[in-house]
Design an enzyme around this catalytic site. Structure first.
Site, PDB file in Angstrom:
ATOM      1  N   THR A   1      61.513  53.514  54.652  1.00  0.00           N
ATOM      2  CA  THR A   1      62.595  53.370  54.294  1.00  0.00           C
ATOM      3  C   THR A   1      63.826  52.691  55.004  1.00  0.00           C
ATOM      4  OG1 THR A   1      64.498  54.580  52.499  1.00  0.00           O
ATOM      5  CG2 THR A   1      61.564  54.185  51.853  1.00  0.00           C
TER       6      THR A   1
ATOM      7  N   ASP B   1      68.427  58.786  69.046  1.00  0.00           N
ATOM      8  CA  ASP B   1      69.645  59.286  67.156  1.00  0.00           C
ATOM      9  C   ASP B   1      70.958  60.446  68.295  1.00  0.00           C
ATOM     10  OD1 ASP B   1      70.361  61.198  65.159  1.00  0.00           O
ATOM     11  OD2 ASP B   1      68.468  59.937  64.587  1.00  0.00           O
TER      12      ASP B   1
HETATM   13  N1  URA Z   1      71.203  55.959  63.943  1.00  0.00           N
HETATM   14  C1  URA Z   1      71.420  56.622  65.171  1.00  0.00           C
HETATM   15  O1  URA Z   1      71.541  57.557  65.360  1.00  0.00           O
HETATM   16  N2  URA Z   1      70.837  55.533  66.116  1.00  0.00           N
HETATM   17  C2  URA Z   1      70.457  54.450  66.217  1.00  0.00           C
HETATM   18  O2  URA Z   1      69.798  53.303  66.948  1.00  0.00           O
HETATM   19  C3  URA Z   1      70.280  53.546  64.211  1.00  0.00           C
HETATM   20  C4  URA Z   1      70.607  54.561  63.854  1.00  0.00           C
END
Ligand code: URA
Length: 212
Positions: free
Chosen positions: A107, A203
């Site tokens: 979500t 990430d």
């Molecule tokens: N959080 C992350 O770690 N990387 C992203 O590209 C977006 C949110």
């Protein structure tokens, strides 16, 4: 909302290494710390100071020191923790509060699992640390916690930002009456269908803590 996008060759150089998928976790963590210190220099341009009298070996003079109440630094766990050391290096006397927030990968909504903020933030300048401003959901929720507790000025420091996240912050706080600032290393193109920043760096939490 005031938005400052760093425009500095050293920051761009470090960001390029950070983005590279071949960069390992120890290097990634080190670069995040360095980038935060550089961004914090800009983010603290308006930090409150008060006059102080000192005596140099030559003569008395008037200088400045950080004013009371001290600024509050709030890393958003997990990835914001990787930014704390770089920020503390610049303002070691700041008070630190913690927010634990996690984004539902389907979500893209943020939920809060830990809140260790000072109860009363009246009159405090707050600096929120979150490496990735993606949809903006996490940062909006975090800033709302700070406003509820009386913060008088809030600056978010983000390594990378997406236009969608900036638009969400602008909309959320346009009538808040509390000055909100954003200092970011770069403004990227957009979000992809999974809510990741493009071109981004993947990430941030996984890369900081060796999950990838
Ligand atoms: N959080 C992350 O770690 N990387 C992203 O590209 C977006 C949110």
């Amino acid at each position: 909302m005031k938005v400052h996008v760093a425009n500095h060759p050293l920051i761009s150089h470090k960001l390029t290494v950070l983005r590279d998928e071949k960069t390992d976790s120890p290097t990634f963590r080190h670069l995040v710390e360095e980038l935060v210190t550089l961004l914090a220099y800009e983010a603290t341009r308006e930090v409150r100071v008060e006059k102080v009298e000192i005596v140099t070996p030559v003569q008395p003079t008037t200088g400045v020191k950080l004013a009371h109440p001290r600024p509050v630094v709030v890393p958003i766990l997990r990835a914001g923790l990787g930014m704390l050391e770089g920020m503390s290096r610049l303002i070691p006397t700041a008070e630190i509060g913690f927010l634990g927030m996690v984004r539902d990968e389907k979500t893209l909504k943020a939920s809060t699992y830990a809140n260790r903020l000072p109860e009363d933030l009246s009159g405090r300048q707050c600096f929120v640390l979150d490496p990735m401003l993606a949809t903006g959901g996490t940062l909006v929720a975090a800033i709302n916690f700070l406003i509820e507790r009386g913060a008088t000025e809030i600056t978010a420091i983000c390594i990378l930002s997406a236009p969608e996240g900036i638009a969400m912050l602008e909309e959320a706080f346009k009538d808040s009456g509390v000055p909100i600032n954003l200092v970011t290393g770069a403004l990227d193109e957009r979000l992809n269908e999974h809510g990741y920043i493009v071109p981004g760096l993947g990430d941030a939490g996984d890369r900081l803590y060796g999950v990838v």
